[in-house]
Design an enzyme around this catalytic site. Structure first.
Site, PDB file in Angstrom:
ATOM      1  N   LYS A 164       4.731 -14.288   5.165  1.00 41.82           N
ATOM      2  CA  LYS A 164       4.953 -15.312   4.158  1.00 41.82           C
ATOM      3  C   LYS A 164       6.266 -15.379   4.056  1.00 41.82           C
ATOM      4  O   LYS A 164       6.935 -15.236   2.966  1.00 41.82           O
ATOM      5  CB  LYS A 164       4.225 -14.980   2.862  1.00 41.82           C
ATOM      6  CG  LYS A 164       4.360 -15.937   1.909  1.00 41.82           C
ATOM      7  CD  LYS A 164       3.255 -16.934   1.757  1.00 41.82           C
ATOM      8  CE  LYS A 164       3.443 -18.132   0.719  1.00 41.82           C
ATOM      9  NZ  LYS A 164       2.652 -19.283   0.961  1.00 41.82           N
TER      10      LYS A 164
ATOM     11  N   TYR B  30       0.922  -1.372   0.182  1.00 47.85           N
ATOM     12  CA  TYR B  30      -0.073   0.133  -0.124  1.00 47.85           C
ATOM     13  C   TYR B  30       0.877   1.385   0.026  1.00 47.85           C
ATOM     14  O   TYR B  30       0.381   2.292   0.180  1.00 47.85           O
ATOM     15  CB  TYR B  30      -0.933   0.181   1.165  1.00 47.85           C
ATOM     16  CG  TYR B  30      -2.129  -1.077   1.243  1.00 47.85           C
ATOM     17  CD1 TYR B  30      -1.659  -2.364   1.081  1.00 47.85           C
ATOM     18  CD2 TYR B  30      -3.357  -0.637   0.836  1.00 47.85           C
ATOM     19  CE1 TYR B  30      -2.793  -3.291   1.139  1.00 47.85           C
ATOM     20  CE2 TYR B  30      -4.391  -1.460   1.064  1.00 47.85           C
ATOM     21  CZ  TYR B  30      -4.174  -2.719   1.066  1.00 47.85           C
ATOM     22  OH  TYR B  30      -5.238  -3.804   0.991  1.00 47.85           O
TER      23      TYR B  30
ATOM     24  N   ASP C 261      -5.559  -6.859   5.509  1.00 44.61           N
ATOM     25  CA  ASP C 261      -6.967  -6.453   4.886  1.00 44.61           C
ATOM     26  C   ASP C 261      -7.402  -7.673   4.358  1.00 44.61           C
ATOM     27  O   ASP C 261      -8.908  -7.935   4.478  1.00 44.61           O
ATOM     28  CB  ASP C 261      -6.283  -5.620   3.450  1.00 44.61           C
ATOM     29  CG  ASP C 261      -7.607  -4.955   2.977  1.00 44.61           C
ATOM     30  OD1 ASP C 261      -8.734  -5.008   3.642  1.00 44.61           O
ATOM     31  OD2 ASP C 261      -7.564  -4.496   1.695  1.00 44.61           O
TER      32      ASP C 261
ATOM     33  N   ASP D 123      -1.324 -18.444   4.367  1.00 38.39           N
ATOM     34  CA  ASP D 123      -2.301 -19.248   3.640  1.00 38.39           C
ATOM     35  C   ASP D 123      -2.696 -20.331   4.639  1.00 38.39           C
ATOM     36  O   ASP D 123      -3.773 -20.682   4.615  1.00 38.39           O
ATOM     37  CB  ASP D 123      -1.575 -19.867   2.385  1.00 38.39           C
ATOM     38  CG  ASP D 123      -0.016 -20.207   2.685  1.00 38.39           C
ATOM     39  OD1 ASP D 123       0.510 -19.974   3.628  1.00 38.39           O
ATOM     40  OD2 ASP D 123       0.546 -20.915   1.924  1.00 38.39           O
TER      41      ASP D 123
END
Ligand code: NAD
Length: 336
Positions: free
Chosen positions: A173, A126, A230, A206
């Site tokens: 991640k 972002y 988000d 995930d």
């Protein structure tokens, strides 16, 4: 507690003005004295001032320190950056707090969900650093800094301690993005060392999504970089019955802006149809932030009662009440 509070009020656009008006009526009915300083942002401001986020909106929030905000439409592909992203970055509102709590009566496959998302709000993908590489390729640059990662992690642990929560889970991640997400994880671990009273663990994003769907009761407070925050917060909103009941807050060291997680739902604008609960629950977070915990508890109890009874609720909660009728019922319930 103060005699009265000045709060910046940003109705937003789309369904924003209707749901913000409903939330203001509910807050006013608590008896907490608030002087609302209304300013416009979004499509109305674009028409009047040539920009969706005029400087006086930021100036008002800097002055009052607190805002209640409705959703604002972000035109896809226009020259303007998102009002929401600009607001969060300009005012350094580095935490996006999104609790997801089950409310009996809201249709969901899950019961007793009680999760809190603490999302980093200023950087990651972002940061807005994008460019074309020739005509057929594009790059977005993911920025992760130790400073932003440590301060959002510290907020998560302080929140956990203050609200008597048991555990903080850092989500990342780092197995793939070893440097950027690796730094986020390392920062969370560094901060965790200062909070031996709060359990700490980490999960790959995930796997986190699957675990939240399969065993949400294992989780408590989660701290995430901006983009995962988000996405995972919408997942958590889904666990408690959808965006209509998902509140949020953007918090910095000296200022805070309270707003629902959902957007401006343009197709329902002006129809007195939208559910104001997410905005009302954002106002509950605002009342707590102001130190008005007792008023916040009363609003929360009234919301739970009205939704539990199911008679005066909006279409998305299975009823046929309008935005304003549901707010009337909440106000009536508070006076019972
Ligand atoms: P949205 O949240 O507006 O709508 C998603 C779905 O949920 C739609 O079906 C909508 O009708 C429904 N919905 C949302 N809020 C509801 C409510 N209070 N009551 C009943 N139903 C509700 O998401 P979108 O359609 O992706 O976005 C619309 C616009 O809002 C876009 O321009 C987007 O950029 C903007 N947006 C703004 C914010 C913000 O201001 N903080 C947040 C998200 C999206």
């Amino acid at each position: 507690m103060a005699d009265s509070y000045e709060v910046t009020l940003i109705p937003g656009d789309g369904i924003g003005p209707e749901i913000v008006a409903a939330a203001c009526r509910v807050v006013n009915a608590t008896g907490v004295a608030i002087e609302w300083r209304e300013v416009i942002a979004g499509s109305g401001a674009l028409a009047e001032y040539g920009t969706p986020l005029p400087d006086h909106v930021l100036a008002s929030i800097r002055q009052t320190g607190v805002a209640l905000k409705g959703p604002v439409t972000t035109p896809v592909g226009s020259g303007f950056r998102s009002v929401n992203v600009t607001l969060r970055q300009s005012l350094d509102l580095y935490v996006n707090l999104r609790p997801a709590v089950s409310i009996p009566g809201v249709k969901s496959r899950y019961e007793d969900i009680d999760l809190v998302i603490v999302r980093e709000n200023t950087e990651d993908l972002y940061a807005g650093i994008e460019h074309m590489v020739g005509p057929d390729a594009a790059e977005s640059i993911k920025i992760i800094t130790r400073r932003a990662s440590e301060r959002v992690a510290r907020y998560a642990f302080e929140y956990a301690r203050r609200e008597k929560r048991r555990k903080v889970t850092a989500v990342h991640k780092a197995n793939i993005m070893k440097m950027s997400d690796g730094l986020f994880l390392e920062s969370a671990r560094t901060v965790a060392a200062d909070y031996s009273d709060i359990e700490f663990e980490d999960r790959i994003v995930d796997n986190m999504c699957m675990q939240l769907v399969q065993k949400p009761e294992l989780y408590d407070v989660m701290v995430l970089p901006n983009l995962y925050g988000d996405i995972v917060s919408d997942l958590c909103a889904g666990l408690v019955g959808g965006l209509g009941v998902a509140p949020g807050a953007n918090i910095g060291d000296t200022m805070a802006v309270f707003e629902p997680v959902h957007g401006s739902a343009p197709k329902y604008a002006g129809q007195n149809k939208a559910n104001a609960t997410a905005t009302i629950l954002s106002a509950v977070l605002m009342l707590r932030h102001l130190g008005e915990g007792e008023a916040a508890d009363r609003v929360m109890a009234a919301v739970r009662q009205v939704i539990g009874e199911g008679k005066h609720v909006t279409y998305d909660l299975g009823g046929s009440a309008g935005t304003s009728e549901m707010a009337d019922a909440i106000i009536e319930s508070m006076s019972r």
